[in-house]
Write an enzyme that holds these catalytic residues in place. Structure first.
Site, PDB file in Angstrom:
ATOM      1  CE1 TYR A   1     -17.866  26.343  49.278  1.00 25.32           C
ATOM      2  CE2 TYR A   1     -18.775  25.531  47.203  1.00 25.32           C
ATOM      3  CZ  TYR A   1     -18.805  25.573  48.594  1.00 25.32           C
ATOM      4  OH  TYR A   1     -19.755  24.869  49.274  1.00 25.32           O
TER       5      TYR A   1
ATOM      6  CG  ASN B   1      -0.012   8.349   6.187  1.00 25.24           C
ATOM      7  OD1 ASN B   1      -1.151   8.575   6.585  1.00 25.24           O
ATOM      8  ND2 ASN B   1       0.230   7.611   5.128  1.00 25.24           N
TER       9      ASN B   1
ATOM     10  CE1 TYR C   1      -3.443   2.799   0.803  1.00 24.95           C
ATOM     11  CE2 TYR C   1      -1.893   3.468   2.506  1.00 24.95           C
ATOM     12  CZ  TYR C   1      -2.991   3.733   1.727  1.00 24.95           C
ATOM     13  OH  TYR C   1      -3.651   4.916   1.864  1.00 24.95           O
TER      14      TYR C   1
ATOM     15  NE  ARG D   1     -14.241  27.377  52.346  1.00 23.08           N
ATOM     16  CZ  ARG D   1     -15.485  26.910  52.460  1.00 23.08           C
ATOM     17  NH1 ARG D   1     -15.695  25.666  52.821  1.00 23.08           N
ATOM     18  NH2 ARG D   1     -16.514  27.678  52.189  1.00 23.08           N
TER      19      ARG D   1
ATOM     20  CG  PHE E   1      -2.961   6.757   9.985  1.00 26.38           C
ATOM     21  CD1 PHE E   1      -4.310   6.974  10.175  1.00 26.38           C
ATOM     22  CD2 PHE E   1      -2.560   5.615   9.294  1.00 26.38           C
ATOM     23  CE1 PHE E   1      -5.263   6.081   9.700  1.00 26.38           C
ATOM     24  CE2 PHE E   1      -3.509   4.724   8.812  1.00 26.38           C
ATOM     25  CZ  PHE E   1      -4.868   4.951   9.019  1.00 26.38           C
TER      26      PHE E   1
ATOM     27  CG  HIS F   1      -2.772  14.274  -0.106  1.00 29.65           C
ATOM     28  ND1 HIS F   1      -2.768  13.626  -1.319  1.00 29.65           N
ATOM     29  CD2 HIS F   1      -3.432  13.449   0.755  1.00 29.65           C
ATOM     30  CE1 HIS F   1      -3.375  12.459  -1.201  1.00 29.65           C
ATOM     31  NE2 HIS F   1      -3.793  12.330   0.047  1.00 29.65           N
TER      32      HIS F   1
END
Length: 527
Positions: A242, A154, A51, A245, A291, A81
């Site tokens: 709060y 990739n 591949y 504290r 990937f 790409h």
């Protein structure tokens, strides 16, 4: 800095991005790469089907590529790409990745420049065509061979690099948020009794204990007495709000979240996220899924949620500082209120940023969208998780800066009383850049200056050695008066409110001192 594939940290990557180091592979790493290249060349020579090397990509995985075209395949891959879009000036666009088969589009833009195509920038040339920028530096465009294009796009490098910046800045602002919270508590005349070590040993989360320990070192003690604290030492206030504290419990959770995210991202930085993966020791190439960006995507979604609470706490403390009903100080921390608005809009800005973070904290990684004609049918959206995590951190820095300015302005109304030595150092650092407010003036520049102090870690640097010193010399933990304290046969005010340090806490101090010395030596070695 030598890369070995195992020891890169998120801080190392950030420092590389700042140009602090040059970068080179170790000899062992180069040898492994050469072995991988030899295996790829062998597979091509034997005309095996693999591949992305002798086949098409994605949906085209079943289409074989003829021998005379397999090298051109890698060039086509980069060109096709490089399809991201952006509103920034970076030649690697921030938008266009779904974080599944790696960060394909952004990384393709990165590789395109190395091929001498597209646009590049350097300090020497500014923006220009890639081939001319390379030429100006005496560099030749790279020539892609089998698999080179595929391995360059990739991977989760965009997610991990933006994530590294986010997690390191988050760690920096979290430490300093503790310091700023201590100053706010001081000027609001709060009590440090909630930070008693015995309290936190009953719920021993690491971050919670760390924050309480830090607050004890910053606030009133035998080592660092505070005139402000002594001025209300025997008041009858039982407990604080709060956001004062519960700093150890809330800030501590943020610290632990950051630590977990840093751990996941460190693993990611030192991982192979290519596809297919070349295993030269087995003489095999395997198509798998390293990937996929789910791990860093989840880490960065969690980081955004964790660090956002620092701003949520801070904004509430700013409200307390500005509101005379809570602070017993002039409204909005300014004289001649009405004619002057003081910190009124500074608080509004803090509130706006906190609310913006609430939207940004919606996790990106719960989303998915099918791409590549159904082959990539689940994606991580990790690039967006990284980008918005960094946006949240930037907002937190701004909110903490507003609290820092507010607390320093509040202390003006308590003078001539002084706070502790470390907090006085914080005050001096702030006043070196930002003057006190006598009347309204342009505030945005002051907020920018305070934010820069935090980004430069000047606030942490102002107190770090004082905190270390406290833990190295404070053999008895100072304990302030509490109206709820009761001892049989002894008046609470006459009882010594201190205890000797335990053996374990002494060991902690020794370990902290050793770690500090080791860290300083490591920093000196890097320089």
């Amino acid at each position: 800095m030598y890369l070995d594939g195992n020891s890169l940290s998120t801080d190392d990557l950030v420092q590389l991005g700042k140009g602090k180091y040059k970068i080179k592979l170790t000899k062992e790493s180069e040898d492994l790469l050469l072995k991988s290249r030899e295996l790829v060349d062998k597979i091509v020579k034997e005309k095996k089907t693999v591949y992305g090397i002798t086949t098409g990509l994605g949906k085209f995985a079943n289409i074989p590529i003829s021998q005379d075209k397999i090298q051109d395949l890698q060039v086509n891959l980069i060109r096709s790409h490089a399809a991201g879009v952006a509103s920034c000036l970076s030649w690697v666009p921030e938008k266009g990745s779904v974080g599944a088969s790696g960060d394909l589009a952004p990384l393709a833009h990165l590789a395109l420049g190395l091929m001498g195509e597209g646009r590049m920038w350097s300090a020497k040339t500014g923006w220009g065509e890639a081939k001319y920028v390379l030429e100006a530096h005496g560099l030749e465009p790279i020539q892609l061979s089998y698999k080179d294009g595929l391995c360059m796009i990739n991977g989760t490098q965009l997610i991990a690099s933006i994530g590294a910046a986010a997690v390191e800045r988050a760690g920096s602002i979290a430490r300093q948020a503790d310091v700023v919270a201590a100053m706010s508590l001081e000027v609001l005349k709060g009590t440090s009794r909630a930070f008693d070590s015995d309290v936190h040993q009953l719920r021993p989360h690491k971050g919670q204990i760390e924050v309480a320990r830090r607050l004890r070192a910053l606030l009133h003690s035998d080592t660092y007495p505070s005139e402000i604290a002594e001025s209300h030492g025997y008041c009858n206030r039982v407990q604080d709000a709060y956001t004062l504290r519960c700093c150890p419990q809330v800030h501590g959770a943020s610290h632990d979240t950051i630590a977990l995210c840093r751990s996941w991202l460190t693993t990611e930085l030192n991982s192979a996220t290519d596809n297919p993966l070349v295993l030269p020791e087995r003489g095999e190439i395997i198509s798998a899924g390293n990937f996929h960006g789910e791990y860093p995507a989840k880490a960065l979604d969690f980081l955004a949620i964790g660090v956002s609470e620092l701003a949520a706490m801070s904004e509430r403390r700013v409200e307390r500082l500005c509101n005379p009903a809570y602070s017993e100080l002039p409204a909005f921390l300014v004289k001649d209120g009405g004619f002057n608005s003081g910190f009124m809009m500074a608080h509004v800005t803090a509130a706006a940023l906190v609310s913006e973070n609430k939207v940004l904290c919606h996790p990106a990684s719960v989303d998915s969208i099918s791409t590549s004609a159904g082959t990539e049918d689940h994606v991580s959206m990790g690039a967006w998780a990284a980008r918005k995590a960094l946006m949240v951190v930037e907002n937190v820095e701004r909110v903490i800066a507003i609290e820092l300015l507010s607390a320093c302005q509040a202390i003006e109304f308590l003078r001539p009383l002084k706070t502790t030595v470390p907090l006085e150092e914080v005050y001096k650092v702030v006043r070196s850049r930002v003057a006190a407010w006598d009347q309204d003036r342009y505030m945005a520049a002051d907020m920018d200056a305070a934010t820069e102090l935090l980004q430069e870690e000047r606030i942490w640097q102002a107190v770090r050695l004082h905190v270390d010193h406290y833990h190295s010399v404070q053999d008895i933990e100072t304990r302030v008066f509490s109206p709820t304290t009761s001892f049989l046969g002894t008046n609470a005010r006459d009882r010594p409110l201190a205890r000797k340090r335990t053996a374990s806490s002494s060991k902690d101090a020794a370990a902290a001192k050793k770690a500090r010395v080791t860290g300083e030596r490591r920093l000196a070695a890097k320089k």
